[in-house]
Design an enzyme around this catalytic site. Structure first.
Site, PDB file in Angstrom:
ATOM      1  N   CYS A  43       3.668   0.272  -7.939  1.00 28.24           N
ATOM      2  CA  CYS A  43       4.208  -1.068  -7.779  1.00 28.24           C
ATOM      3  C   CYS A  43       4.797  -1.544  -9.099  1.00 28.24           C
ATOM      4  O   CYS A  43       4.106  -1.550 -10.114  1.00 28.24           O
ATOM      5  CB  CYS A  43       3.104  -2.020  -7.323  1.00 28.24           C
ATOM      6  SG  CYS A  43       3.711  -3.658  -6.941  1.00 28.24           S
ATOM      7  N   CYS A  73      -2.093   1.439  -4.155  1.00 34.09           N
ATOM      8  CA  CYS A  73      -0.815   2.084  -4.485  1.00 34.09           C
ATOM      9  C   CYS A  73      -0.718   2.447  -5.961  1.00 34.09           C
ATOM     10  O   CYS A  73       0.292   2.972  -6.407  1.00 34.09           O
ATOM     11  CB  CYS A  73       0.367   1.223  -4.053  1.00 34.09           C
ATOM     12  SG  CYS A  73       0.536  -0.333  -4.915  1.00 34.09           S
ATOM     13  N   CYS A 112       0.869  -1.176   0.000  1.00 39.63           N
ATOM     14  CA  CYS A 112       0.000   0.000   0.000  1.00 39.63           C
ATOM     15  C   CYS A 112       0.907   1.227   0.000  1.00 39.63           C
ATOM     16  O   CYS A 112       2.129   1.087  -0.031  1.00 39.63           O
ATOM     17  CB  CYS A 112      -0.997  -0.005   1.160  1.00 39.63           C
ATOM     18  SG  CYS A 112      -0.308   0.194   2.795  1.00 39.63           S
TER      19      CYS A 112
END
Length: 134
Positions: free
Chosen positions: A89, A85, A11
């Site tokens: 990522c 997120c 996150c």
């Protein structure tokens, strides 16, 4: 027995959702699953309301600290579970990615964080069932 899997929870701040998910999976799976969590922009401390909510179910986060998301952590994971997120990522072919849409506990009161905690626990239990670890 299925092979040991590696799960990475990601996150933004690694101070709430991903920490709770890591703690639940570690608590429920023991050493059957390698579990990590990280954040794309880690906070300085774990969200104290998340710590309180998890303590209510007997899981302690107070000794944890937010960690920065690294390429190595993603490469080591079989399953990468993101929680808000976005594109932060890194993507690697061959990895399984799941996105768990969950409210961010930052700035929320204990009742809202309890609801998020309970959603995370259900999802972690579903993941364990899917992996054949009950």
């Amino acid at each position: 027995m299925p092979p040991k899997r590696s799960v990475l929870f990601v996150c933004v701040h690694n101070a709430g959702r991903s920490q709770m998910a890591q703690a639940f999976l570690t608590h429920l799976a023991g050493d059957a699953v390698e579990v990590r969590s990280a954040g794309s922009a880690p906070a300085e401390h774990i969200n104290p309301v998340a710590v309180e909510a998890m303590a209510e179910v007997g899981i302690h986060l107070s000794c944890q600290a937010p960690k920065v998301l690294t390429q190595a952590a993603v490469e080591a994971a079989d399953i990468v579970i993101t929680m808000g997120c976005g594109d932060a990522c890194p993507f690697f072919p061959g990895k399984r990615y799941l996105d768990w849409e969950l409210d961010d506990p930052a700035g929320q009161g204990i009742d809202a964080v309890r609801a998020i905690r309970d959603q995370i626990q259900r999802r972690v239990r579903d993941l364990l069932h899917e992996l054949g670890i009950d």
